[in-house]
Design a protein around this motif. Structure first.
Motif, PDB file in Angstrom:
ATOM      1  N   GLU A  14      40.910  33.331  20.708  1.00  0.00           N
ATOM      2  CA  GLU A  14      40.622  34.771  20.695  1.00  0.00           C
ATOM      3  C   GLU A  14      41.011  35.372  22.043  1.00  0.00           C
ATOM      4  O   GLU A  14      40.271  36.161  22.622  1.00  0.00           O
ATOM      5  N   ASN A  15      42.172  34.984  22.505  1.00  0.00           N
ATOM      6  CA  ASN A  15      42.651  35.512  23.783  1.00  0.00           C
ATOM      7  C   ASN A  15      42.649  37.044  23.753  1.00  0.00           C
ATOM      8  O   ASN A  15      43.214  37.657  22.846  1.00  0.00           O
ATOM      9  N   ALA A  16      41.975  37.639  24.746  1.00  0.00           N
ATOM     10  CA  ALA A  16      41.763  39.090  24.723  1.00  0.00           C
ATOM     11  C   ALA A  16      43.080  39.852  24.597  1.00  0.00           C
ATOM     12  O   ALA A  16      43.208  40.748  23.763  1.00  0.00           O
ATOM     13  N   MET A  21      44.122  41.862  21.380  1.00  0.00           N
ATOM     14  CA  MET A  21      44.776  43.075  21.871  1.00  0.00           C
ATOM     15  C   MET A  21      43.772  44.053  22.486  1.00  0.00           C
ATOM     16  O   MET A  21      43.812  45.257  22.217  1.00  0.00           O
ATOM     17  N   ILE A  22      42.859  43.540  23.318  1.00  0.00           N
ATOM     18  CA  ILE A  22      42.000  44.444  24.091  1.00  0.00           C
ATOM     19  C   ILE A  22      42.242  44.190  25.587  1.00  0.00           C
ATOM     20  O   ILE A  22      42.794  43.166  25.966  1.00  0.00           O
ATOM     21  N   GLY A  23      41.835  45.158  26.405  1.00  0.00           N
ATOM     22  CA  GLY A  23      42.103  45.063  27.840  1.00  0.00           C
ATOM     23  C   GLY A  23      43.586  45.202  28.135  1.00  0.00           C
ATOM     24  O   GLY A  23      44.106  44.666  29.115  1.00  0.00           O
ATOM     25  N   LEU A  24      44.286  45.963  27.276  1.00  0.00           N
ATOM     26  CA  LEU A  24      45.744  46.055  27.434  1.00  0.00           C
ATOM     27  C   LEU A  24      46.157  46.917  28.617  1.00  0.00           C
ATOM     28  O   LEU A  24      47.214  46.690  29.203  1.00  0.00           O
ATOM     29  N   CYS A  25      45.320  47.903  28.961  1.00  0.00           N
ATOM     30  CA  CYS A  25      45.725  48.813  30.032  1.00  0.00           C
ATOM     31  C   CYS A  25      45.982  48.055  31.335  1.00  0.00           C
ATOM     32  O   CYS A  25      47.084  48.115  31.866  1.00  0.00           O
ATOM     33  N   PRO A  26      45.011  47.268  31.856  1.00  0.00           N
ATOM     34  CA  PRO A  26      45.339  46.493  33.059  1.00  0.00           C
ATOM     35  C   PRO A  26      46.399  45.433  32.799  1.00  0.00           C
ATOM     36  O   PRO A  26      47.206  45.122  33.685  1.00  0.00           O
ATOM     37  N   ALA A  27      46.437  44.887  31.583  1.00  0.00           N
ATOM     38  CA  ALA A  27      47.429  43.846  31.288  1.00  0.00           C
ATOM     39  C   ALA A  27      48.841  44.398  31.424  1.00  0.00           C
ATOM     40  O   ALA A  27      49.742  43.721  31.910  1.00  0.00           O
ATOM     41  N   GLY A  39      45.403  37.855  40.475  1.00  0.00           N
ATOM     42  CA  GLY A  39      44.297  38.466  41.213  1.00  0.00           C
ATOM     43  C   GLY A  39      43.454  39.363  40.321  1.00  0.00           C
ATOM     44  O   GLY A  39      42.218  39.320  40.335  1.00  0.00           O
ATOM     45  N   MET A  40      44.138  40.179  39.531  1.00  0.00           N
ATOM     46  CA  MET A  40      43.441  41.061  38.593  1.00  0.00           C
ATOM     47  C   MET A  40      42.623  40.235  37.605  1.00  0.00           C
ATOM     48  O   MET A  40      41.462  40.562  37.310  1.00  0.00           O
ATOM     49  N   GLY A  41      43.228  39.158  37.097  1.00  0.00           N
ATOM     50  CA  GLY A  41      42.542  38.299  36.126  1.00  0.00           C
ATOM     51  C   GLY A  41      41.282  37.699  36.720  1.00  0.00           C
ATOM     52  O   GLY A  41      40.216  37.712  36.101  1.00  0.00           O
ATOM     53  N   LEU A  42      41.392  37.187  37.958  1.00  0.00           N
ATOM     54  CA  LEU A  42      40.220  36.569  38.578  1.00  0.00           C
ATOM     55  C   LEU A  42      39.126  37.592  38.854  1.00  0.00           C
ATOM     56  O   LEU A  42      37.941  37.316  38.671  1.00  0.00           O
ATOM     57  N   ALA A  43      39.537  38.815  39.275  1.00  0.00           N
ATOM     58  CA  ALA A  43      38.543  39.859  39.528  1.00  0.00           C
ATOM     59  C   ALA A  43      37.796  40.186  38.241  1.00  0.00           C
ATOM     60  O   ALA A  43      36.560  40.294  38.226  1.00  0.00           O
ATOM     61  N   ALA A  44      38.538  40.306  37.140  1.00  0.00           N
ATOM     62  CA  ALA A  44      37.903  40.611  35.855  1.00  0.00           C
ATOM     63  C   ALA A  44      37.015  39.447  35.411  1.00  0.00           C
ATOM     64  O   ALA A  44      35.935  39.664  34.861  1.00  0.00           O
ATOM     65  N   THR A  45      37.466  38.200  35.665  1.00  0.00           N
ATOM     66  CA  THR A  45      36.668  37.030  35.293  1.00  0.00           C
ATOM     67  C   THR A  45      35.339  37.023  36.032  1.00  0.00           C
ATOM     68  O   THR A  45      34.278  36.781  35.443  1.00  0.00           O
ATOM     69  N   LEU A 131      33.479  32.968  31.076  1.00  0.00           N
ATOM     70  CA  LEU A 131      34.490  32.183  31.783  1.00  0.00           C
ATOM     71  C   LEU A 131      35.742  32.007  30.919  1.00  0.00           C
ATOM     72  O   LEU A 131      36.872  32.207  31.382  1.00  0.00           O
ATOM     73  N   GLY A 132      35.528  31.649  29.652  1.00  0.00           N
ATOM     74  CA  GLY A 132      36.658  31.443  28.748  1.00  0.00           C
ATOM     75  C   GLY A 132      37.458  32.705  28.539  1.00  0.00           C
ATOM     76  O   GLY A 132      38.687  32.731  28.697  1.00  0.00           O
ATOM     77  N   THR A 133      36.757  33.807  28.229  1.00  0.00           N
ATOM     78  CA  THR A 133      37.449  35.081  27.993  1.00  0.00           C
ATOM     79  C   THR A 133      38.176  35.531  29.255  1.00  0.00           C
ATOM     80  O   THR A 133      39.336  35.958  29.201  1.00  0.00           O
ATOM     81  N   GLY A 134      37.491  35.421  30.411  1.00  0.00           N
ATOM     82  CA  GLY A 134      38.089  35.855  31.670  1.00  0.00           C
ATOM     83  C   GLY A 134      39.325  35.050  32.020  1.00  0.00           C
ATOM     84  O   GLY A 134      40.354  35.607  32.407  1.00  0.00           O
ATOM     85  N   LEU A 135      39.213  33.714  31.869  1.00  0.00           N
ATOM     86  CA  LEU A 135      40.375  32.888  32.216  1.00  0.00           C
ATOM     87  C   LEU A 135      41.499  33.090  31.204  1.00  0.00           C
ATOM     88  O   LEU A 135      42.680  33.011  31.566  1.00  0.00           O
ATOM     89  N   GLY A 136      41.158  33.390  29.956  1.00  0.00           N
ATOM     90  CA  GLY A 136      42.180  33.729  28.968  1.00  0.00           C
ATOM     91  C   GLY A 136      42.925  34.988  29.371  1.00  0.00           C
ATOM     92  O   GLY A 136      44.155  35.068  29.274  1.00  0.00           O
ATOM     93  N   PHE A 137      42.171  35.959  29.877  1.00  0.00           N
ATOM     94  CA  PHE A 137      42.765  37.210  30.372  1.00  0.00           C
ATOM     95  C   PHE A 137      43.664  36.921  31.581  1.00  0.00           C
ATOM     96  O   PHE A 137      44.794  37.401  31.673  1.00  0.00           O
TER      97      PHE A 137
END
Lengths: 200, 298
Positions: A14-16, A21-27, A39-45, A131-137
């Motif tokens: 369920e990779n975001a 398909m959520i969190g697309l704006c920063p992606a 860096g963005m991914g770790l901050a969000a995590t 942790l899983g969702t954040g690291l997936g992001f």
């Protein structure tokens, strides 16, 4: 569901970005280089794990009617903490991420996990989920950043790949906004064709 | 009713807790943030002009650069001309003669919004290096009659930088004026009182008027030559310095040589071979300046 499953669900199945398909704006906006994406991914995590933790602890005391304002308060507190920390210790990264650090507050991935998971689950499970969702992001942003930086700037983490001749005239298009849409579209298409079905 | 009360209390407690936590985080990081910010600003200044110390004259905009003895070596200022994608933050260093010692353009990570790969190339040393050792008059694109080569396909950004730097120099050059120590041309005097604004001063020591210091401008070979002369009551030239930006590399530059300028102290020297136009212009300027201002000490 086992603990491992809770962790890996957000990471791959369920990779975001690529699946939900959520969190697309920063992606899209913060994946022009590997470093920015990572860096963005770790901050969000960081925000995701801690907001999941706190919301899970408080879940029995939060009245249903005011849960959303409380989630947002908790999330924005952690966003502000990471914002100050980055300004103090990682000023270059902070300036590269720009407005997207404060905007983690409205990343629907984080509010989504608080609402859909942390407010109903145990503390340990909520941390694993965050942790899983954040690291997936993070993974998604790093993959996009890698593709875009190599093609669009001829570098990986600032190191030249494919030699100087490509470095001096790369596919600039890729590090600009349209490149982000193109990369995410192609990745999504590939994932739909080869990966998703097997995991189901 | 109890439902409402619980809602209010929970929300209140959570909000207050968050605020308290944040105030601690702020108190902890705030000095670090200020320090990081100051260090980044300073490293930008050092790239523009190397000096021991930078004294802020206009906050975040203009600094006097001092060497380790406290002598002024020049100024640094920041300008933000409008580029293709937004304002371009440029730091410019000028030495005492108004020659550019270096410019630094903020990178994309520091707020530059020019197109990556095109306009953003203005940050590269091959472009910024062109500004070093130039005078205001030369700072324009080649197609505009200057000496700066534009980046291919990024003319708007290139022009924004060169025009911004030139206008910045025109705006801030006046801050260089006090940097020219009048003591240099009149070492015996301890204070100077202005007679004509920015042009003529009495050189004073122990309440005695020892002579005059004046500034003049003559047309050189390419640009104007601005100079400062010290002239004593005993009709002696106590010193001559050239204030304006360098003229032509090599030849006209010779008028800056200490050896040539020192000759004025004995008598008006001969023109320099190979730099006749510049040196004659300076000699004439010094002579006519003396003739014009002599009456003030008679």
């Amino acid at each position: 569901m086992t603990k491992l499953n809770i962790f890996t669900r957000g990471l791959v199945k369920e990779n975001a970005v690529f699946v939900l398909m959520i969190g697309l704006c920063p992606a899209l906006a913060v994946s022009s280089t590997v470093r920015d994406g990572f860096g963005m991914g770790l901050a969000a995590t960081f925000v995701l794990v801690f907001s999941n933790l706190i919301i899970s602890i408080l879940r029995k005391n939060i009245p249903n009617e005011v849960r959303i304002p409380i989630f947002i308060l908790v999330i924005s507190t952690f966003v502000t903490i990471i914002d100050y920390m980055m300004q103090a210790f990682q000023p270059d990264l902070y300036r590269a991420l720009g407005v997207f650090v404060p905007l983690i507050v409205v990343n629907c991935m984080i509010l989504g996990r608080a609402e859909a998971y942390a407010s109903k689950s145990s503390v340990v499970n909520s941390i694993l989920d965050g942790l899983g969702t954040g690291l997936g992001f993070t993974l998604a942003l790093t993959i996009m950043g890698t593709i875009r930086e190599i093609l669009g700037n001829g570098t990986f983490l600032g190191l030249t790949v494919f030699g100087e001749s490509f470095r001096s005239a790369p596919v600039i298009f890729m590090i600009m906004s349209p490149g982000a849409f193109l990369v995410i579209g192609i990745l999504k298409a590939l994932i739909n064709k080869y990966v998703k079905r097997e995991l189901r | 009713m109890t439902g409402t009360r619980q809602m209010v209390i929970t929300l209140f407690v959570v909000a207050v807790t968050c605020a308290v936590i944040l105030s601690f985080v702020y108190a902890f990081t705030e000095p670090r943030i200020a320090e990081t910010q100051a260090r980044l600003t300073l490293s930008g200044l050092e790239e523009a002009i190397s000096a021991h110390e930078y004294v802020e004259v206009v906050p975040d905009t203009l600094w006097q650069a001092l060497d380790s003895l406290g002598n002024r070596v020049g100024i640094v200022f920041r300008v933000f001309p409008q580029g293709y994608g937004g304002p371009i933050p440029i730091t410019v260093g000028l030495n005492r003669e108004g020659t550019i010692t270096g410019i630094r353009i903020a990178s994309a990570a520091e707020g530059l919004s020019e197109t990556p790969g095109l306009g953003a190339k203005i940050t590269e040393p091959t472009f910024t290096g062109q500004f070093t050792d130039k005078c205001a008059a030369e700072v324009a694109l080649e197609q505009d009659g200057g000496a700066i080569q534009a980046i291919t396909a990024a003319t708007i950004s290139s022009r924004a930088v060169s025009d911004g730097v030139r206008k910045g120099i025109e705006t801030y050059a006046e801050y260089l004026a006090p940097a020219h120590d009048k003591k240099e041309v009149f070492p015996k005097a301890s204070s100077f009182s202005e007679i004509i604004a920015d042009t003529l001063w009495y050189a004073i020591h122990d309440a005695d008027t020892l002579g005059l210091v004046f500034v003049g401008v003559v047309q050189g070979y390419l640009n104007d030559i601005k100079f400062m002369v010290g002239y004593s009551k005993g009709s002696q030239i106590t010193g001559v310095t050239v204030l304006s930006c360098r003229e032509t590399e090599g030849l006209g530059e010779k008028i800056r040589d200490e050896e040539f300028l020192d000759k004025f102290k004995d008598s008006i020297p001969e023109a320099i071979t190979g730099a006749t136009v510049s040196s004659e212009a300076l000699i004439d300027g010094v002579k006519s300046g003396i003739a014009r201002f002599k009456e003030y000490i008679q």
